[in-house]
Design a protein around this motif. Structure first.
Motif: not given
Length: 155
Positions: A50-73
């Motif tokens: 998985q590739l995950t992008i997290k954005i935000g400065k809050s200690a409790l809440v952040r935006d999160e985007f997750e994408y499946e990807m090939p293990v070789t990548d």
């Protein structure tokens, strides 16, 4: 886009083990690491990635985007890691309607055990199991991003 709402604690005892699943080995690394955002690659059990992008400065809440990807990548991206590759076994422990994730770190972070609980809302109030230690929500030195760059925090 999903919101990540979670609390994080150090773990004070092994009492969590009686209710846990068998665990899964995770390997993860950061390819982008900034104060308010990160891009992480993770493999689970060597079978999923998985590739995950997290954005935000809050200690409790952040935006999160997750994408499946090939293990070789994912394996190729590990070679581009900032800092070192984190290895840990994640166990899931159900407690009073919430799933706690207990991470038992290996390698350079061996001995560190951290529990997180993800919540649907900032207003959720999960029961805190007796096996928890000090809350470290918002303490950057316990974020995986910082652990990968700076190593295990000194208490």
């Amino acid at each position: 886009m999903a919101k990540e709402i979670e609390r994080k604690f150090l773990v004070a005892s092994d009492a969590w083990r009686w209710g846990s699943d068998g665990g899964v080995l995770l390997r993860q690394a950061y390819v982008v690491a900034m104060e308010d955002r990160s891009v992480r690659v993770r493999t689970a059990g060597g079978e999923r990635a998985q590739l995950t992008i997290k954005i935000g400065k809050s200690a409790l809440v952040r935006d999160e985007f997750e994408y499946e990807m090939p293990v070789t990548d994912a394996d190729e991206l590990f070679s581009q890691a900032i800092g070192f590759i984190i290895e840990k076994t994640r166990y899931r422990v159900p407690v009073a309607g919430f799933i706690w994730e207990v991470d038992v770190y290996a390698g350079a972070l061996a001995g560190l055990v951290v529990a997180e609980v993800e919540m649907e809302s900032e207003d959720d109030n999960p029961s805190l199991p007796a096996w928890l230690g000090r809350e470290v929500t918002g303490e950057q030195r316990y974020s995986n991003q910082f652990l990968a760059q700076d190593g295990r925090p000194q208490e």
